[in-house]
Each structure stands twice: as structure tokens, then as C-alpha cells.
Write an enzyme that holds these catalytic residues in place. Structure first.
Site, PDB file in Angstrom:
ATOM      1  N   LYS A 113       1.321  -1.273   0.011  1.00  0.00           N
ATOM      2  CA  LYS A 113       0.167   0.077   0.009  1.00  0.00           C
ATOM      3  C   LYS A 113       0.812   1.510   0.114  1.00  0.00           C
ATOM      4  O   LYS A 113       0.424   2.710  -0.635  1.00  0.00           O
ATOM      5  CB  LYS A 113      -0.831  -0.407   1.604  1.00  0.00           C
ATOM      6  CG  LYS A 113      -1.645  -0.653   1.234  1.00  0.00           C
ATOM      7  CD  LYS A 113      -3.014  -0.905   2.259  1.00  0.00           C
ATOM      8  CE  LYS A 113      -4.288  -2.517   2.615  1.00  0.00           C
ATOM      9  NZ  LYS A 113      -4.899  -2.126   3.939  1.00  0.00           N
ATOM     10  N   LYS A 194      -4.148 -11.189  -6.446  1.00  0.00           N
ATOM     11  CA  LYS A 194      -5.133 -11.390  -5.649  1.00  0.00           C
ATOM     12  C   LYS A 194      -6.619 -10.644  -6.368  1.00  0.00           C
ATOM     13  O   LYS A 194      -6.343  -9.140  -6.785  1.00  0.00           O
ATOM     14  CB  LYS A 194      -5.313 -11.325  -4.176  1.00  0.00           C
ATOM     15  CG  LYS A 194      -4.793 -10.245  -3.645  1.00  0.00           C
ATOM     16  CD  LYS A 194      -5.768  -9.212  -1.908  1.00  0.00           C
ATOM     17  CE  LYS A 194      -5.392  -8.508  -1.939  1.00  0.00           C
ATOM     18  NZ  LYS A 194      -5.948  -8.174  -0.027  1.00  0.00           N
ATOM     19  N   LYS A 197     -10.652  -4.722  -5.363  1.00  0.00           N
ATOM     20  CA  LYS A 197     -11.834  -4.256  -5.074  1.00  0.00           C
ATOM     21  C   LYS A 197     -11.381  -2.312  -5.918  1.00  0.00           C
ATOM     22  O   LYS A 197     -11.645  -2.141  -6.688  1.00  0.00           O
ATOM     23  CB  LYS A 197     -12.652  -3.574  -3.989  1.00  0.00           C
ATOM     24  CG  LYS A 197     -12.166  -2.679  -3.322  1.00  0.00           C
ATOM     25  CD  LYS A 197     -13.530  -3.320  -1.963  1.00  0.00           C
ATOM     26  CE  LYS A 197     -12.374  -3.230  -0.405  1.00  0.00           C
ATOM     27  NZ  LYS A 197     -13.071  -4.222   0.759  1.00  0.00           N
TER      28      LYS A 197
END
Ligand code: TYM
Length: 329
Positions: A113, A194, A197
Site C-alpha cells: 500500500k 489477488k 476491489k
């Protein structure tokens, strides 16, 4: 004897995918029979990346409605919004004082992130400590989550043990509870990563609330390979992912799914996977539509859940404050 505690949370940071559903949400309702279940909307985690305030408010209630649509009974389980129970932030502060920065820097989700941010804020680094507090506040035994959260659960165990050793036994040391199949649903466009969203490519994920035709279209476009035969093998990650999705929705073993498609081509496989997803999601979508509009009822659920959560959390926090030496009158 009191039931053991199960705790899990989901961030309201976007529309949820079938990865969130199969890895976590779809398993929550069944646990209510045997455990005291506590399910939370992690809005404080969500603000570690920038959110539009109005969107965050709406998605928080969307997620409460989705929990109920997936069979969470707000009377039996505790269902609440994280920011409405102040003990989460309070315990985080104490646990920050026994968490090493080195350990936080090694968290793979933090590394991923932080690469995407221009400026990395302290909240993103401390994100896992808030998660640890979520779990430890309720003396949790089991945490049902997808595989991507394993490292965070290991950190939780470490910190619980560290506190227990330093001060005296205080926290239950929890265990991860990942599903056998569906713990890591992959992107439909790149099965090496993976399903998420936040993927820029909309064809990479299926949302829980996607319309049937959208689901069919996305699965039709899913990446497979040139082998031409259906095998449940790491050599065919795209096909394997489709079999994982199919067997999770059908509640069967992936090997059984592989046998079912032994003589099928990829076209037929995709059609069957799409129908399994459409059929599996339709009761959730119907129920969701029914309850999402009832704002008063959603508000009542949140208040009721937060009151009960606060009661449980404050007991643990009091103990912690006493042990670290804070004056209590
Ligand atoms: P979040 O909101 O990213 O995801 C919610 C749940 O969905 C699972 N999941 C997946 N499972 C299988 N395949 C995928 N592709 C996939 N993508 C997501 C996640 O493992 C998770 O179970 N930090 C957490 C929220 C959280 C939490 C907690 C969880 C906050 N506090 C305390 C457990 C306990 C998160 O970001 O999940």
C-alpha cells in the site's frame, strides 16, 4: 460455559468483491451457532487511505446492510461500526508502545500500500496495531479472514504474548480461521494477483452486488490458458481460480469440481461458473435491496451493536489500564 469469541471486520472502502465474500463474509453466518460472533465495519481502517467523507458514510451503512443480507443476526451477534466504540483507538495507543517499527515495516500489506502513496502517513504504518486492538479487546479465540490477513493475525498473537509476558496474562491469544477453499480468490484478468476491489480493471473482479449479466460477461472474459483441458493445478492458475470460485459457491471439494468438468471445454466451464455465482449471490442481493432502504432500522442495529461492544471492550481496557499503571478512581 460461555461460548468462545469469533471476531472479524471488513473495511467500507469500496464495493465488496466475491473475494471478500468467499474468503470471509459468506462464512460468518454459520459461525453464529457455535460462537459469540462479533462483526465490525472497520471505518477507522478505511481512512488510512484518503476517502470522500460522503462515500465513506454511505458505504459504512451499505456494509451493515450487507452483513445482515449475508445472514448475520444483529441480536445474536454483535454488529457495529468501529469508530462508535472508542476503546479501539484507546487500546491501539497502549499497544503502539510495545510494537516495534521494524515489525510494522515488514508487513507485506504495508509495503504494497505504501508504494501506491505519494506520502506515507503514520496511520498506514500503524494500521495493523488497530487491527490487533480490534481482536484483543474482545478476548477473541478465532478470526475468520482470507489468506491475505495471515501476517496480521500472527502479529496479533505476538503482541498479545508480549503484553501477557510483560504485565501478566490479560489477552486471549487468537488463531486464524481461513476457509479451506476460497481463502485467496485471484484476479480474473491476472491470476497471479489477488482479486481486489481497488483493481483499475473492472473485469478483474466481480462485486457481490453485480447484476447477473455483468457477472456473466466478466467470467466470459476471464483469462485462462492454451492447455484446453480443465485441471485443478498450479500450472493453470486461471482455470484453478475458476474451479475455486465454482466449488466455493457450490460448497463442494475442488477435486469434485475438476471431475465434473473432466470432458468440458473452457466455454462450458465458464458458463457453469457464471451460473453458480449468479445463483449463489441472488438471495444476498435480494435481501440487501430489501433492507438497505430502511435507514432507521440500520441505525438501530448500529447503536445496539455499539452499546454491547462498548460494554465488552471497556472491561478489557480497564484491565489493561490497571496493568500498565494508569490511575483509576
Ligand atoms: P478487507 O476489508 O480488505 O477484506 C475483508 C475480508 O475479505 C478477505 N479478502 C479475500 N479473501 C479471499 N480472496 C480475496 N481475493 C480477498 N480479498 C479480501 C480478507 O482477508 C478479509 O477477511 N484489515 C482487514 C479488516 C480488519 C480486520 C480486523 C479483519 C480490520 N480489523 C480485525 C479481521 C480482524 C481488511 O482490510 O480486510
Amino acid at each position: 460455559m460461555d461460548k468462545k469469541v469469533v471476531f472479524s471486520a471488513i473495511q467500507p472502502s469500496g464495493s465488496l468483491t466475491i473475494g471478500n465474500y468467499l474468503g470471509a463474509l459468506s462464512n460468518f453466518a454459520d459461525l453464529q451457532k457455535d460462537y459469540q460472533c462479533i462483526y465490525c465495519v472497520a471505518d477507522m481502517h478505511a481512512i488510512t487511505v484518503q476517502q470522500k467523507p460522503a462515500d465513506l458514510r454511505r458505504r459504512t451503512l451499505d456494509l451493515i446492510a450487507l452483513y445482515v443480507a449475508c445472514g448475520i443476526d444483529p441480536e445474536e451477534s454483535l454488529l457495529y461500526i468501529q469508530s462508535q466504540v472508542p476503546e479501539h483507538a484507546e487500546l491501539t495507543w497502549v499497544l503502539n508502545t510495545i510494537t516495534s517499527i521494524g515489525q510494522l515495516n515488514r508487513m507485506t500489506q504495508f509495503k504494497d500500500k505504501s508504494k501506491k502513496q505519494k506520502e506515507v502517513y503514520a496511520g498506514l504504518l500503524n494500521y495493523p496495531v488497530l487491527m490487533v486492538s480490534d481482536i484483543l479487546l474482545y478476548q477473541t479465540s478465532y478470526v475468520p479472514v482470507g489468506e491475505d490477513q495471515r501476517q496480521h493475525i500472527e502479529l496479533t498473537r505476538d503482541i498479545a504474548e508480549r503484553f501477557n509476558t510483560r504485565y501478566s496474562p490479560t489477552f486471549t491469544v487468537p488463531e486464524i480461521m481461513a476457509p479451506k477453499v476460497g481463502a485467496r480468490i485471484m484476479s480474473l484478468q491476472n491470476p497471479a494477483v489477488k482479486m481486489s476491489k481497488s483493481d483499475a480493471d473492472e473485469n478483474a473482479f466481480i462485486l457481490i452486488l453485480d447484476e447477473p449479466d455483468v457477472i456473466r460477461r466478466k467470467i466470459k472474459r476471464a483469462v485462462t490458458d492454451s492447455v484446453g483441458e480443465v485441471h485443478y493445478s498450479d500450472e493453470q492458475p486461471g482455470v484453478k481460480n475458476l474451479l475455486d470460485i465454482y466449488s466455493s459457491f457450490k460448497k463442494i471439494d475442488p477435486d469434485e469440481a475438476e471431475r465434473e468438468f473432466a470432458s468440458a471445454g473452457y466455454g462450458e466451464l465458464k458458463e457453469c461458473v457464471a451460473e453458480a455465482v449468479v445463483e449463489g449471490l441472488s438471495p444476498v442481493q435480494e435481501k440487501y435491496k430489501e433492507i438497505r432502504g430502511d435507514k432507521k432500522e440500520l441505525e438501530r442495529i448500529c447503536r445496539h451493536g455499539a452499546e454491547r461492544a462498548h460494554y465488552m471492550a471497556s472491561k478489557t481496557l480497564k484491565k489493561v489500564y490497571r496493568k500498565v499503571g494508569f490511575v483509576q478512581f
